[in-house]
Design an enzyme around this catalytic site. Structure first.
Site, PDB file in Angstrom:
ATOM      1  N   CYS A 116       0.846  -1.204   0.000  1.00  0.00           N
ATOM      2  CA  CYS A 116       0.000   0.000   0.000  1.00  0.00           C
ATOM      3  C   CYS A 116       0.874   1.245   0.000  1.00  0.00           C
ATOM      4  O   CYS A 116       1.660   1.465   0.933  1.00  0.00           O
ATOM      5  CB  CYS A 116      -0.925  -0.025   1.221  1.00  0.00           C
TER       6      CYS A 116
ATOM      7  N   CYS B 183       0.132   3.613   2.946  1.00  0.00           N
ATOM      8  CA  CYS B 183       0.706   3.123   4.206  1.00  0.00           C
ATOM      9  C   CYS B 183       2.198   3.429   4.281  1.00  0.00           C
ATOM     10  O   CYS B 183       2.714   3.829   5.336  1.00  0.00           O
ATOM     11  CB  CYS B 183       0.475   1.618   4.336  1.00  0.00           C
TER      12      CYS B 183
END
Length: 264
Positions: A98, A101
């Protein structure tokens, strides 16, 4: 000895209640044996779980000291044992692939340092009105069972866990936003209903199903890759094992809930 012509059989001379006490009760005996076996199994499982929890707590404490008050890493092994410390936990569910993230990781580390520093200051001042919050993260892509318990739909997702009360952060991702949510603004967010929450029956059921599915897939890969079985043979072995376990469960439940024999 021989009975006299007018002498009744010996069992007729006994009262009905006394005869019932002397007669064997195979159904009750079977039920008691099954209950004793279950009690022994549950006791052994609890002892193993307690030893594992204590080992996890020791390893968690060691990891915590080694991380120098950084973000605590949680997984399916140490999750429940870590959350029993009585503190509030701010937990991030992330995925290594991600991009959001990855970019937010340094900011989240500063959030952890800030909240953990407040704990350190609070211990020196011995104030009881200060909210102590631990900061942790979970690899949601790897820990599918935990992600299922929290119904994680996207990464990153943030949850504030206070005992069995769980709140999901829905604001803008920022250092100040998360710190303020953990310390003050959490009261403005409605908690997740316990029935569908991670500690409720629905959350636990989702976790069990996900863990069972992961175990079955792992067993299938073990049989096909390590043991060299053909896919159809491996599937037949797994189906046979599942059928056998299901039959054992049905038999155990049937023995536990056998109808009682009515006696006069």
């Amino acid at each position: 000895r021989y009975l006299e012509p007018d002498e009744p059989p010996p069992d007729i001379l006994l009262p009905t209640m006394a005869r019932n006490r002397l007669l064997p009760a195979p159904a009750a005996a079977r039920r008691l044996s099954v209950l004793a076996l279950l009690v022994l199994c549950i006791t052994a499982w609890n002892l193993n779980a307690a030893s594992a929890a204590s080992a996890d707590a020791g390893s968690s404490a060691k990891e915590w000291s080694n991380e120098k008050q950084g973000v605590h890493v949680l997984n399916v092994t140490n999750f429940d044992s870590s959350l029993r410390d009585g503190k509030v936990w701010l937990i991030e569910f992330y995925a290594p692939w991600c991009g959001h993230c990855t970019r937010f990781a340094p900011i989240y580390t500063n959030v952890a340092k800030d909240l953990h520093h407040r704990q350190k200051v609070n211990k020196k001042n011995t104030r009881k009105d200060v909210r102590e919050v631990n900061v942790a993260k979970v690899d949601g892509d790897k820990e599918r069972a935990l992600s299922s318990r929290f119904s994680v739909g996207s990464f990153p997702s943030f949850f504030l866990v206070d005992g069995w009360t769980v709140r999901e952060f829905s604001g803008a991702r920022s250092h100040d936003g998360l710190v303020k949510f953990a310390l003050e603004d959490y009261e403005k967010t409605d908690p997740v209903p316990f029935l569908f929450g991670p500690f409720g029956p629905m959350g636990q059921t989702r976790a069990i199903l996900m863990r069972t599915g992961t175990y079955v897939v792992g067993m299938y890969e073990f049989l096909t890759k390590d043991k060299g079985m053909k896919p159809l043979v491996a599937m037949a072995v797994l189906c046979s094992g599942g059928t056998f376990l299901g039959l054992v469960g049905i038999v155990v439940l049937g023995l536990l809930f056998l109808p009682k024999v009515k006696t006069d």
